[in-house]
Motif scaffolding. Structure first.
Motif, mmCIF file in Angstrom:
data_model
loop_
_atom_site.group_PDB
_atom_site.id
_atom_site.type_symbol
_atom_site.label_atom_id
_atom_site.label_comp_id
_atom_site.label_asym_id
_atom_site.label_seq_id
_atom_site.Cartn_x
_atom_site.Cartn_y
_atom_site.Cartn_z
ATOM 1 N N MET A 1 0.844 -1.189 0.000
ATOM 2 C CA MET A 1 0.000 0.000 0.000
ATOM 3 C C MET A 1 0.884 1.244 0.000
ATOM 4 O O MET A 1 1.841 1.330 0.753
ATOM 5 C CB MET A 1 -0.922 -0.005 1.216
ATOM 6 C CG MET A 1 -1.973 1.086 1.201
ATOM 7 S SD MET A 1 -3.238 0.824 2.455
ATOM 8 C CE MET A 1 -4.070 -0.610 1.793
ATOM 9 N N GLN A 2 0.569 2.207 -0.861
ATOM 10 C CA GLN A 2 1.420 3.374 -1.076
ATOM 11 C C GLN A 2 0.802 4.609 -0.417
ATOM 12 O O GLN A 2 -0.361 4.939 -0.644
ATOM 13 C CB GLN A 2 1.577 3.630 -2.578
ATOM 14 C CG GLN A 2 2.611 4.662 -2.923
ATOM 15 C CD GLN A 2 4.035 4.143 -2.828
ATOM 16 O OE1 GLN A 2 4.267 2.952 -2.971
ATOM 17 N NE2 GLN A 2 4.984 5.028 -2.592
ATOM 18 N N ILE A 3 1.605 5.297 0.408
ATOM 19 C CA ILE A 3 1.159 6.483 1.129
ATOM 20 C C ILE A 3 2.031 7.671 0.737
ATOM 21 O O ILE A 3 3.256 7.546 0.653
ATOM 22 C CB ILE A 3 1.252 6.303 2.661
ATOM 23 C CG1 ILE A 3 0.546 5.016 3.098
ATOM 24 C CG2 ILE A 3 0.664 7.519 3.381
ATOM 25 C CD1 ILE A 3 -0.933 5.005 2.942
ATOM 26 N N ARG A 44 0.162 7.144 -7.938
ATOM 27 C CA ARG A 44 -1.056 6.427 -7.572
ATOM 28 C C ARG A 44 -0.911 6.000 -6.121
ATOM 29 O O ARG A 44 -0.163 5.076 -5.802
ATOM 30 C CB ARG A 44 -1.257 5.214 -8.474
ATOM 31 C CG ARG A 44 -2.514 4.421 -8.138
ATOM 32 C CD ARG A 44 -2.786 3.369 -9.205
ATOM 33 N NE ARG A 44 -3.970 2.605 -8.858
ATOM 34 C CZ ARG A 44 -3.942 1.405 -8.274
ATOM 35 N NH1 ARG A 44 -2.784 0.850 -7.991
ATOM 36 N NH2 ARG A 44 -5.057 0.768 -7.988
ATOM 37 N N TYR A 45 -1.612 6.709 -5.242
ATOM 38 C CA TYR A 45 -1.487 6.464 -3.811
ATOM 39 C C TYR A 45 -2.799 5.906 -3.246
ATOM 40 O O TYR A 45 -3.878 6.174 -3.772
ATOM 41 C CB TYR A 45 -1.122 7.764 -3.082
ATOM 42 C CG TYR A 45 0.241 8.288 -3.479
ATOM 43 C CD1 TYR A 45 1.397 7.745 -2.934
ATOM 44 C CD2 TYR A 45 0.374 9.295 -4.430
ATOM 45 C CE1 TYR A 45 2.652 8.197 -3.309
ATOM 46 C CE2 TYR A 45 1.626 9.753 -4.822
ATOM 47 C CZ TYR A 45 2.761 9.202 -4.257
ATOM 48 O OH TYR A 45 4.002 9.650 -4.642
ATOM 49 N N ASP A 46 -2.671 5.170 -2.146
ATOM 50 C CA ASP A 46 -3.852 4.650 -1.466
ATOM 51 C C ASP A 46 -4.400 5.675 -0.479
ATOM 52 O O ASP A 46 -5.605 5.726 -0.250
ATOM 53 C CB ASP A 46 -3.503 3.349 -0.747
ATOM 54 C CG ASP A 46 -3.105 2.259 -1.735
ATOM 55 O OD1 ASP A 46 -4.006 1.721 -2.401
ATOM 56 O OD2 ASP A 46 -1.906 1.985 -1.860
ATOM 57 N N VAL A 47 -3.501 6.477 0.110
ATOM 58 C CA VAL A 47 -3.890 7.560 1.025
ATOM 59 C C VAL A 47 -2.877 8.689 0.879
ATOM 60 O O VAL A 47 -1.683 8.434 0.696
ATOM 61 C CB VAL A 47 -3.938 7.092 2.498
ATOM 62 C CG1 VAL A 47 -4.248 8.273 3.431
ATOM 63 C CG2 VAL A 47 -4.973 5.992 2.707
ATOM 64 N N ALA A 114 -9.255 2.889 8.686
ATOM 65 C CA ALA A 114 -10.613 3.325 8.348
ATOM 66 C C ALA A 114 -10.670 3.910 6.935
ATOM 67 O O ALA A 114 -11.600 3.644 6.172
ATOM 68 C CB ALA A 114 -11.092 4.361 9.366
ATOM 69 N N LEU A 115 -9.662 4.704 6.588
ATOM 70 C CA LEU A 115 -9.643 5.316 5.260
ATOM 71 C C LEU A 115 -9.497 4.273 4.157
ATOM 72 O O LEU A 115 -10.155 4.367 3.116
ATOM 73 C CB LEU A 115 -8.488 6.321 5.163
ATOM 74 C CG LEU A 115 -8.706 7.678 5.822
ATOM 75 C CD1 LEU A 115 -7.424 8.496 5.753
ATOM 76 C CD2 LEU A 115 -9.840 8.438 5.147
ATOM 77 N N THR A 116 -8.627 3.290 4.371
ATOM 78 C CA THR A 116 -8.411 2.295 3.318
ATOM 79 C C THR A 116 -9.598 1.348 3.198
ATOM 80 O O THR A 116 -9.831 0.805 2.118
ATOM 81 C CB THR A 116 -7.122 1.499 3.560
ATOM 82 O OG1 THR A 116 -7.117 0.972 4.899
ATOM 83 C CG2 THR A 116 -5.903 2.392 3.384
ATOM 84 N N ARG A 117 -10.367 1.171 4.263
ATOM 85 C CA ARG A 117 -11.594 0.383 4.134
ATOM 86 C C ARG A 117 -12.580 1.089 3.220
ATOM 87 O O ARG A 117 -13.260 0.484 2.409
ATOM 88 C CB ARG A 117 -12.227 0.152 5.515
ATOM 89 C CG ARG A 117 -11.562 -0.952 6.318
ATOM 90 C CD ARG A 117 -12.446 -1.415 7.455
ATOM 91 N NE ARG A 117 -12.700 -0.361 8.419
ATOM 92 C CZ ARG A 117 -11.944 -0.121 9.482
ATOM 93 N NH1 ARG A 117 -10.868 -0.844 9.712
ATOM 94 N NH2 ARG A 117 -12.253 0.849 10.329
#
Length: 224
Positions: A1-3, A44-47, A114-117
């Motif tokens: 996962m990329q932040i 391309r980030y997850d958060v 919570a954000l990634t859900r």
């Protein structure tokens, strides 16, 4: 996962980076709002984690520009200010979450989970530019009825160029995005992968070409 972390306090940014890497996240760190926006719009980030008070652009402004660009990546704002009015401004700017400093590592990780859900609602599947169609999950590049598989580095570089069609992207930017800020990769590495990509575009009979702009970088352009 990329932040992505944009935080001008370098000690705090380093602490956040360590916490996230210790929890198996991949992390990019920048230290001003403009650079944060640059990274957010080509990566391309997850958060995306943004400090509110940063040089060049504040977190509210960066969030607005991210949303204006059509990017739906969850955004978390960090601030030392806990006034309700500031939080309202943050949410109105398009932020998904808001944390007040100081906070514990456990609190940070709970917010990220919570954000990634929620991110299951956001789809990032394909990127299109000219006659090219890039699958962001499988790294497959398609042009018309032809397709070809890209390596991870080829994919990373082409994704940057396709995200900015017609714009000149410097070698330095390609190195930072595809290899990482602390990488020892140099111009020769970029030139090698640009050569690989040109051969694959030729194989696909694409009208899109990667042009060399002397002393500036590369751009993806479509032949007339």
């Amino acid at each position: 996962m990329q932040i992505l972390i944009a935080e001008d306090d370098e000690r705090l940014a380093a602490a956040l980076e360590k916490i996230l890497k210790d929890n198996d996240y991949d992390v990019d760190v920048v230290h001003d709002g403009q650079e944060g926006l640059n990274y957010a719009t080509v990566g391309r980030y997850d958060v995306i984690i943004l400090d509110v008070m940063m040089p060049k652009m504040n977190g509210f402004e960066v969030t607005k520009e991210i949303r204006r660009a059509g990017i739906s990546t969850p955004v978390m704002l960090l601030t030392a200010r806990d006034a309700t009015a500031d939080k309202i401004v943050g949410f109105d700017s398009g932020a998904d979450d808001y944390m007040t400093k100081p906070f514990s590592p456990a609190e940070l990780m709970a917010h990220l989970r919570a954000l990634t859900r929620r991110q299951g609602e956001v789809q990032f599947e394909r990127l299109k530019a000219g006659d090219l169609d890039l699958n962001l999950e499988s790294y497959e590049l398609t042009c018309g009825k032809k397709s070809i598989q890209l390596s991870f580095k080829e994919f990373s570089i082409l994704k940057i160029l396709m995200s900015n069609p017609g714009a000149v992207v410097s070698k330095e930017t390609l190195i930072e995005k595809a290899w990482g800020i602390s990488s020892s990769a140099g111009d020769n590495n970029v030139e090698a992968y640009i050569s690989f990509l040109r051969k694959k575009l030729s194989h696909l009979d694409s009208k899109s070409k990667i042009e060399t702009i002397r002393r500036a970088g590369y751009r993806l352009a479509e032949e007339e």
